[in-house]
Structure formats: structure tokens, C-alpha cells
Design a protein around this motif. Structure first.
Motif, short mmCIF file in Angstrom:
data_model
loop_
_atom_site.label_atom_id
_atom_site.label_comp_id
_atom_site.label_asym_id
_atom_site.label_seq_id
_atom_site.Cartn_x
_atom_site.Cartn_y
_atom_site.Cartn_z
N GLY A 32 13.60 -8.19 -7.84
CA GLY A 32 12.85 -8.15 -6.59
C GLY A 32 12.67 -6.73 -6.09
N VAL A 36 9.09 -5.26 -5.10
CA VAL A 36 8.75 -4.71 -3.78
C VAL A 36 8.19 -3.30 -3.93
CG1 VAL A 36 9.74 -3.88 -1.63
CG2 VAL A 36 10.35 -6.12 -2.48
N SER A 41 5.11 -8.01 -3.96
CA SER A 41 6.00 -8.94 -3.28
C SER A 41 5.47 -10.37 -3.35
CB SER A 41 6.13 -8.54 -1.82
OG SER A 41 6.59 -7.23 -1.73
N SER A 211 10.22 -17.04 -3.18
CA SER A 211 9.58 -15.76 -2.88
C SER A 211 10.45 -14.91 -1.96
CB SER A 211 8.22 -15.98 -2.26
OG SER A 211 8.35 -16.58 -1.01
N VAL A 215 11.49 -10.95 -2.33
CA VAL A 215 11.03 -9.90 -1.42
C VAL A 215 12.15 -9.34 -0.55
CG1 VAL A 215 9.40 -9.35 0.40
CG2 VAL A 215 8.81 -11.05 -1.31
N ALA A 219 13.29 -5.41 0.14
CA ALA A 219 12.79 -4.81 1.37
C ALA A 219 13.94 -4.31 2.23
CB ALA A 219 11.95 -5.82 2.14
N ASP B 88 2.21 -6.51 2.00
CA ASP B 88 2.48 -7.74 1.25
C ASP B 88 3.92 -8.17 1.43
OD1 ASP B 88 3.30 -5.50 -0.18
OD2 ASP B 88 3.30 -6.60 -2.06
N ALA B 89 4.84 -7.20 1.46
CA ALA B 89 6.23 -7.54 1.68
C ALA B 89 6.42 -8.11 3.07
CB ALA B 89 7.12 -6.32 1.48
N GLY B 92 5.46 -11.59 2.94
CA GLY B 92 6.45 -12.32 2.16
C GLY B 92 7.78 -12.47 2.86
#
Lengths: 381, 379
Positions: A32, A36, A41, A211, A215, A219, B88-89, B92
Motif C-alpha cells: 500500500g 500511495v 490509491s 481499499s 491506502v 497515507a 486519490d488517497a 480512498g
């Protein structure tokens, strides 16, 4: 709390689930983090949905819930999803996000069609929809964990072996191409490993929430460091912690599904990271902005004082507080700021209500002029 | 066809049309995945509203859910604006959290009522006609047909009213902002529209099919036309076609209707992706191949022109020299020569290549050597 720890160690179901969540955390955290960084993501989201028809079809065909078998089905349909996304974005003007949404929904729709067949099966091992959509953590056994650990271990080992190639892929793919590395194939390989990580999570959290496991750890880890190695390790660590805590929490009460609990734990880690991570965090930024604002206001008063002193033969001449007030748009804080300047040793109150620069203050103005930080100090005259 | 089937078809077609309209703008604005986020996140709103009003059939449910959709967008935009994570993160992160909380709430507090997560996600079109809208004791229509009809009208009205604004802010957001078209307000209005449509549709077809019907038909239309009005009409048409085909497909298979409709939408997109004139994959491949030949031909012509009349001409114009000079394979080089000869670019005699006048013009034009350069003539 003690009981929970005890259960975590000695209760078979909880221990298995927690172990599974931890294994999942390592693989999804590591892969992941790469996803990212590469701005993929949502690819995890699309691919986990795309795995559904594969799982359902292999189940329908093989009639078995053998985890390795289902994982292969999921991997194949996930891979087909990747190929479709890549060829759509490569050959047509349809954008990446649109391709993702189409693969996600169409594959998922196909999976649903197959699931209706499964529901009609007369066999006793009829699988509920929930199991595929949200995983079935409570039904996990050690052999499941063994399969997950094998797949995840292989994926992680590949990442470690190809570490510098993947690093290049994330940060400077065109340089990689120029030194003759097969970047397209590396890209496909890393994405395939992402599919493997997703497949590992199907049993624990199911296709829909997978998902988040891709992500969120990456992150969160991104906030704490600028180094890839540290970030990947942190990401895996966060995912493991959230997985184990989520699994443990969901065992404390009835009807607390494991997958969503893990996602809530992970999101908490993300929020904490966003707020508190040193340097990048929102709280830190706010503090820094406050500090800069205070300093700026102080320096503005200092600049006024300097301005006045330049217009006087004696630079150390004391000036009226009222004059300084008149020079500021917001005179309220002038006296406070003068006191702060006094603390700094740059100004002093010569007699009540009259302020002057000190020697050190005058020196500081020269420093500032050299540093050009008060470039428009003199312009206003 | 019985009244029952007709009702299902009508509902499906209405849902498809209602979804395609905002979907066009999602596809054009590169926000397709927002539909996925919204359709998942509304579960949180449904769960919350359900806990408040304790009923499954309350307009508050739709309102609550629609608000959550907008909230998700706002949340992910706030996350992105911190510039700590990419867009996008941010998407998400925002929707799985809301979705998870929704699942937990429903599991904890609503497991005894009929508001199944499966149904929210997958919908069950087959049961939709049973819920009737009854006004003054008269059985008017299926409830979801009435709801979706209303939402379709709302979408038509919104896009009709703000067509010019939507168009401008989609294709040139900076100009739209400069002209005072309030792109942010428009953006959130569009998000609200997507949310309302998703909420209305999930009841009938489930959250995932909402994504399929919102994105796949507009993407199909996007491959078929360059004009916005045509794209909107085509999207609606393809959406309805997917709904109808999916319905009969599901009938034939005796399988999930909404799943089959998603498959049908995907199938039409696949067709357009492969076969669309100009913009499909086949057209792109043909174009690439043609460009490859044309490029090779031009390169050859330029090569010959460079050495024309020079002492080394004899060596440079040999066919087997090309393998080394251009690193062309023998087969490829021979085919390029044959094609070039056929097009009157050059002439092959005794293993030597000689530029024809047509080839000379081609090479000179490419090099910008003569006034025959079409660009030079235009200016």
C-alpha cells in the motif's frame, strides 16, 4: 483490558484472527505504501472489487473454499482488471479514474451474477454474500493464516529483492528507463504484488473495505517521514497494529464486524498522523503559523521604531508610544510587542511612554538590512 | 410482457437515464471514482438517519444519505487541501471510514429490521415493483419508479438550467471562475446531484450498479463523439440500452438483475473501446501502424536526400546499408522500400535506391527546406 490481552494470546479464534490481520497488515502496509506513492490509491479499490468474480467463479467451479484456490481465482480476475485498465488508458482517451470505475463496477456486477448462482447451490457449504463482501474473519483457521503468510511472505520478499528498482519506479521512472531497466514490466509486477496483497485480505476484510487497508497505512506513514524505507516499515507497522486492535475490539462485543473495526482503527491512526506528525502535521503547521505570526507582528513594530530612528539625528532617540500607535493599522498590540522587543533586548522604554532602540537593536537592523528581510523598510520614506 | 416485468424495465430504464446525466460530467471532470466513494459513503447517512427516524421508508433517509455523499466529497477535499495527501488517497481514505461506521451501526443497532447491507450494496430490482406509491388510495406506480422519475426530472432540470455553466466549468474551470460562474458552488451542486441520484438508485439497483450506470455509459459515449450534447444523449441511450439488455440477460440466466445490467454496461463499453471509430483501440492500433510506416518512409526519403549527389551516395543508397544505418530488420527494411516505391517516393534498381521527385518533396517538406512547406505557405 487484561482479559482482552489474555484472549489475544490464548483464545484460539481471536488469536487466529489477530494473526491473520497482522499478516495482512504486513503485506498490505508494504504494498500500500508503494501504491500511495505512485498515486494508485484507488487502484486497490478497483482491484479488490475486481477480485470478486474470480473468487465466486472458482468457488462455483471447484466447489471448494480452499483458500489457495480462491486466492488464485481472485488474483486472475484482479489481473484481468489491471490489463483492462492499462489497455483502456493506453489506447483510448478514457482517463484512468473512469477506467477504474468501470472495471470496479462491471467486475463487481459480474461477481454478483455468479453469486446468485452460488446462492442457488443445494450444497451445505453455501456461502453467504457477506462472506465475500466483508470477509469472514471469525471463520478463519490456522491453515488460512498459513496460506496468507506464504503468499504475503513471497510478495514482501520480492519487494525487498527488487527494492531499488521499485524505488526508482516510484520516484524517477524515466531515469530507470534510460539506464535500461524494464520499467513497464516492473510496473506490472508491482501492481501484481498489490493484487496478491488484496487477495490476502479477502478473508479478513472482504472486497469492499480492502481499499482502506491499501491506502490508509501508506497515507499515515507518509506523514512521519521522507524516507522510503522508514515509510514502508511504518506503514506495515500501522497496519499490523490496527489489524490486531481491530480484531481484538470486534471480539469484545457481539455484532462488531472485524473488517469495519480494522478500518476504523486504521482511520484513527491516519487522523492522528495528519494532526500530530512532526513538521508535516496540521497541529504543527498551526503552531508554526502562530509563531510566525507573532514574530511578524513584533517585527513590524520594530520596523516602525527603526523608521522613526532613521529620521532622527540620534538613532537612539526615544519616540512616543502614541507615534508608534499611529503607524500601525492595528495599534492594540503595539505595547505588548514593544515589551517583547524589550525582552529580546532590541528596544527599551527610556522614560514612561517613550521608547528607543538599544545598541543591540540597532545592530539587528543592520543584520536585517544585510539579510534583506526588511527590504521595504526604507522605501516608505 | 407482464405488468410486473414492465415495471422492472421502467424502473431500470429510469435509473439508467438518471445516472447517466450527472455521470457525463463526472467522466469529463475526471471524477469518476467520486461516484464510487459517494455510493459507498451514503450507507453511513442511511444508517444514521435510520437510527434517528427508526424507519426504512422515510424521506429523511434520502436526505441524510445525500448529505453524507456531499460530506464525503467535502471531507476528501479538505484532506487534499491540507496537501498532506494526494487527491486519490483522500478519496480512498474518506469513504471506507464512513462506510465502515455505517456497517457497524447497522450491525449493532439495526440487525433486527429489514435494512440489509447486501440490499444496499447490491439492491434487488426484482422486489422493487412491490413497493407501491399510493396516493389517495389509488395505486399509482411503483414507489421507486416515482422516486427515480422525480430524480431524473431533477437531473434534467439542473443540467438544462446550468448547461452553459457546467460546460464551461468542465472544460475551462479557470475561465469559468474568472467570469464569475462560481465553479465551487456548481461543483458541490453536482456532487449533491450525484448523491441524490445514488441514494435514489441504491434502493432499486444497489450502490455498485450506480457506479456502473453513472460511468460506463458516459465513457462509452465519450469514445463515440466529441460534442457534449451528443455525448449526453448517447449516454442516456447507452444507459437505457444496458438496462434493457441486462434485464433480459438476467431473465435468461435467472441471475441478479443489477449485476447483469452492470455487465451489459461493461459490454457496451468494451465494444466501444475496441471498435469505436477514431477513438477505439483498433483505430488506435491501425493509426499507430500507419504512422510507423509513414515515419519510416519519411526517414528513408530524408536519408536519401541528404546523400543525393554526394560522393558517398553509392554506398549510402544501398538497401542493405539501411539495416545498419536505421537498425531496421531486413524484413522491415524491404517492406519499407516496397511501400515507398509503390507510393512513388523512390525507385529501386540494382540494389540502389534513387529518390523520385515525390520523395524529394516529402523529405524537403519535412526538413522545412523549401517554400513548399505547407506551414510556410499558410503564413
Amino acid at each position: 483490558m487484561v482479559e482482552l490481552l489474555h484472549n489475544l494470546l490464548f483464545d484460539y479464534t481471536l488469536r487466529t484472527v489477530a494473526l491473520g490481520a497482522a499478516v495482512l497488515g504486513v503485506s498490505s502496509g508494504i504494498l500500500g505504501a508503494f501504491a500511495v506513492l505512485r498515486g494508485q490509491s484507488l487502484l486497490g479499490d478497483a482491484l479488490s472489487h475486481a477480485a470478486l468474480p474470480g473468487v465466486a467463479l472458482t468457488f462455483l467451479w471447484g466447489g471448494t473454499k480452499d483458500p489457495l484456490f480462491l486466492a488464485m481465482g481472485a488474483a486472475i480476475s484482479g489481473w484481468l482488471g489491471i490489463l483492462w485498465i492499462q489497455s483502456v488508458t493506453r489506447y483510448t482517451r478514457v482517463k484512468f479514474d473512469t477506467a477504474l470505475a468501470i472495471v470496479l463496477s462491471v467486475f463487481f456486477g459480474g461477481g454478483m451474477v455468479v453469486l446468485t448462482f452460488i446462492q442457488r447451490l443445494p450444497t451445505a457449504s453455501k456461502a453467504g454474500l457477506d462472506q465475500f463482501l466483508f470477509g469472514q474473519a471469525a471463520g478463519m483457521i490456522m491453515s488460512d493464516v498459513a496460506v496468507m503468510a506464504t503468499l504475503g511472505g513471497a510478495a514482501v520478499a520480492l519487494v525487498l529483492i527488487l527494492w531499488k528498482e521499485f524505488k526508482l519506479l516510484c520516484f524517477d521512472a524515466s531515469f530507470g528507463r534510460s539506464i535500461g531497466l524494464p520499467m513497464v514490466r516492473l510496473d506490472l509486477l508491482l501492481t501484481t504484488l498489490l493484487v496478491v496483497a488484496i487477495v490476502i485480505g479477502l478473508k479478513t476484510v472482504g472486497v469492499i473495505l480492502m481499499s482502506a487497508l491499501i491506502v490508509a497505512p501508506g497515507a499515515a506513514a507518509r506523514q512521519w517521514t521522507d524516507r522510503l524505507g522508514v515509510m514502508v516499515a511504518l506503514s506495515a507497522g500501522f497496519a499490523v497494529v490496527a489489524g490486531v486492535i481491530g480484531a481484538a475490539l470486534s471480539s469484545t462485543a457481539a455484532r462488531l464486524p472485524t473488517g469495519p473495526m480494522i478500518v476504523v482503527c486504521l482511520s484513527t491512526i491516519v487522523l492522528v498522523s495528519l494532526f500530530l506528525a512532526p513538521r508535516r502535521g496540521i497541529a504543527w503547521r498551526w503552531l508554526r503559523a502562530q509563531h510566525a505570526g507573532r514574530r511578524l507582528r513584533m517585527e513590524r513594530v520594530f520596523a516602525d521604531l527603526y523608521e522613526l530612528s532613521r529620521q532622527h539625528e540620534d538613532p537612539m532617540h526615544a519616540h512616543d508610544l502614541a507615534t508608534l500607535h499611529a503607524m500601525q493599522a492595528h495599534p492594540a498590540g503595539v505595547l505588548d510587542n514593544l515589551r517583547k522587543l524589550e525582552e529580546q533586548g532590541w528596544a527599551h522604554e527610556v522614560e514612561p511612554q517613550r521608547w528607543a532602540l538599544t545598541d543591540r537593536g540597532l545592530e539587528h537592523t543592520h543584520e536585517l538590512e544585510r539579510g534583506n528581510r526588511v527590504a521595504n523598510l526604507g522605501k516608505e520614506t | 410482457m407482464g405488468a410486473f416485468q414492465r415495471d422492472i424495465l421502467l424502473i431500470a430504464a429510469t435509473v439508467a437515464a438518471a445516472c447517466a446525466l450527472p455521470g457525463v460530467f463526472l467522466v469529463l471532470r475526471r471524477m469518476a471514482m467520486i461516484s464510487d466513494a459517494i455510493s459507498h459513503a451514503i450507507l453511513f447517512g442511511i444508517a444514521l438517519a435510520f437510527l434517528v427516524v427508526q424507519s426504512v421508508h422515510s424521506p429523511l433517509l434520502i436526505l441524510g444519505a445525500a448529505l453524507t455523499g456531499v460530506l464525503t466529497v467535502a471531507l476528501s477535499e479538505w484532506l487534499r487541501n491540507t496537501r498532506l495527501i494526494k487527491q486519490d488517497a483522500a478519496i480512498g481514505l474518506a469513504f471506507p471510514l464512513l462506510f465502515s461506521i455505517g456497517v457497524i451501526l447497522l450491525n449493532r443497532y439495526a440487525s433486527n429490521v429489514h435494512i440489509d447491507i447486501d440490499v444496499v450494496l447490491l439492491g434487488e430490482l426484482a422486489f422493487a415493483p412491490f413497493n407501491r406509491l399510493i396516493i389517495g388510495g389509488v395505486n399509482v406506480a411503483p414507489l421507486s419508479l416515482a422516486v427515480m422519475g422525480g430524480i431524473l426530472l431533477l437531473n434534467v432540470f439542473f443540467i438544462g438550467t446550468f448547461y452553459k455553466e457546467l460546460k464551461l466549468s468542465t472544460f475551462d474551470p479557470a475561465l469559468a471562475a474568472a467570469l464569475g460562474f462560481a465553479p465551487v458552488a456548481l461543483h458541490y451542486a453536482l456532487m449533491a446531484l450525484v448523491s441524490i441520484t445514488a441514494v435514489g438508485a441504491f434502493d432499486a439497483v444497489g450502490a455498485i450498479l450506480v457506479v456502473a450506470l453513472m460511468i460506463a455509459p458516459p465513457a462509452t459515449a465519450y469514445l463515440l463523439t466529441d460534442r457534449l450534447p451528443r455525448m449526453i444523449l448517447l449516454s442516456v441511450g447507452v444507459g437505457i440500452l444496458s438496462a434493457v439488455c441486462g434485464f433480459y440477460f438476467a431473465l435468461w440466466l435467472d441471475a441478479s438483475i443489477s449485476g447483469a445490467m452492470a455487465l451489459a454496461a461493461g459490454f457496451f463499453f468494451l465494444l466501444a473501446f475496441l471498435l469505436a471509430p477514431d477513438k477505439g483501440m483498433l483505430a488506435a492500433l491501425v493509426r499507430n501502424a500507419r504512422n510507423r510506416w509513414a515515419f519510416a518512409e519519411t526517414m528513408l526519403a530524408i536519408h536519401l536526400l541528404q546523400h543525393e549527389g554526394q560522393p558517398e551516395e553509392a554506398a549510402e543508397s544501398r538497401v542493405d546499408h539501411l539495416y545498419k544505418h536505421f537498425r531496421w530488420g531486413e524484413r522491415f527494411a524491404r517492406r519499407v522500400v516496397v511501400r515507398a516505391e509503390r507510393h512513388g517516393v523512390l525507385q529501386l534498381s540494382e540494389g540502389r535506391l534513387r529518390l523520385e521527385s515525390r520523395g524529394r518533396v516529402l523529405a524537403q517538406r519535412q526538413l522545412g527546406l523549401t517554400p513548399a512547406d505547407p506551414k510556410a505557405r499558410d503564413h
